[in-house]
Design a protein around this motif. Sequence first.
Motif, PDB file in Angstrom:
ATOM      1  N   TRP A  47      80.337 -33.890  57.172  1.00  0.00           N
ATOM      2  CA  TRP A  47      81.720 -33.616  56.749  1.00  0.00           C
ATOM      3  C   TRP A  47      82.462 -34.937  56.485  1.00  0.00           C
ATOM      4  N   LEU A  48      82.331 -35.872  57.416  1.00  0.00           N
ATOM      5  CA  LEU A  48      83.133 -37.098  57.339  1.00  0.00           C
ATOM      6  C   LEU A  48      82.505 -38.163  56.438  1.00  0.00           C
ATOM      7  N   MET A  49      81.171 -38.125  56.305  1.00  0.00           N
ATOM      8  CA  MET A  49      80.499 -39.183  55.551  1.00  0.00           C
ATOM      9  C   MET A  49      80.008 -38.669  54.195  1.00  0.00           C
ATOM     10  N   GLY A  50      80.018 -37.339  54.035  1.00  0.00           N
ATOM     11  CA  GLY A  50      79.562 -36.756  52.775  1.00  0.00           C
ATOM     12  C   GLY A  50      78.049 -36.672  52.680  1.00  0.00           C
ATOM     13  N   ARG A  51      77.358 -37.014  53.745  1.00  0.00           N
ATOM     14  CA  ARG A  51      75.893 -36.949  53.777  1.00  0.00           C
ATOM     15  C   ARG A  51      75.447 -37.083  55.231  1.00  0.00           C
ATOM     16  N   GLU A  52      74.176 -36.774  55.461  1.00  0.00           N
ATOM     17  CA  GLU A  52      73.640 -36.968  56.807  1.00  0.00           C
ATOM     18  C   GLU A  52      73.292 -38.442  57.021  1.00  0.00           C
TER      19      GLU A  52
END
Length: 279
Positions: A47-52
């Motif tokens: 959610w916060l980084m846009g990726r794992e």
Amino acid sequence: MYTVAVINQKGGVGKTVTTVNLAAALKHKGHDPLVVDYDSQMNATDWLMGREATEDDATIFDSLAAWDGENADERTFANIFRSSDTVGIDFIPSDRRMAAASFDAVIGRSAVFPQQFRSRIQEFRTAEVQRNSSSPKNHDYCVIDCPPSLGRSIATALAGADGIIVPIHADRFSMRGVSQLQETIKQIRKVHNDSLRILGLLPNDLDLRSGMVSDMQEKFENIYSDILFDTFIPWRSKINEVATHGKNIMEYEGASDAASRYLDLAHEVVERSRVATAA
Ligand SMILES: Nc1ncnc2c1ncn2[C@@H]1O[C@H](COP(=O)(O)OP(=O)(O)OP(=O)(O)O)[C@@H](O)[C@H]1O
Ligand SMILES: [Mg+2]
């Protein structure tokens, strides 16, 4: 910095949406929250980084695993936290190795793990106060998104927390889960952290049109009146949307009922944490 862990052993009750939306609401109110993703599913990270997270990202696992190793100082929370470009909140990513099995396999000394998280939090607090001696407000809240379990990794997170928020569905099984959870908290207090408190139960995802929900809410109020938040979060499509699109609810849907519920929650969290800290 007041540290609050968002926990419930049941999956899908809204731990991650509570963590991120509460942090967004705290930020909107002028606080400076740090989100710690403690869950190997990496939902808050995504959610916060846009990726794992990948192997190149320094994560909470790296920080805990490096606690007394050669690169301990490179992996402090102060060194590894990053800022979300999209949501505008500081956070520490998780990674797959936070799964309980890896914990034991990789670390091989889980008995001391709770102390490591607690120490990392304390070290971060001290570093921030020193760095911002003229403005100690920086990172005044840490919100930890926990995995759906009551296992050892939860014990570790709770050893470093001051308070707990429990998002909960209004159904019979969830209600049963609360007593199990209270038992775990009692144990943690005894062994690792006697200042740990339940900040509040947060009924979440309520279908307000259902008569059953108001019956269950009444039951909750009878049994848990001392720990229930006044705020509750109904089912709202906006909540699903911000989670799905990785947005900040205050910026994306600031005028919505959902956003105002999280502002109410943030208000209660601030009030209750102040009372707990003063006690
Ligand atoms: N109040 C709500 N209104 C609408 N959708 C919601 C609400 N609360 C949670 N959801 C949705 O329900 C799903 C589960 O929520 P979330 O991922 O926060 O649960 P969780 O407890 O973190 O799950 P896990 O145990 O797997 O970590 C998500 O798709 C989320 O968007
Ligand atoms: Mg989650």
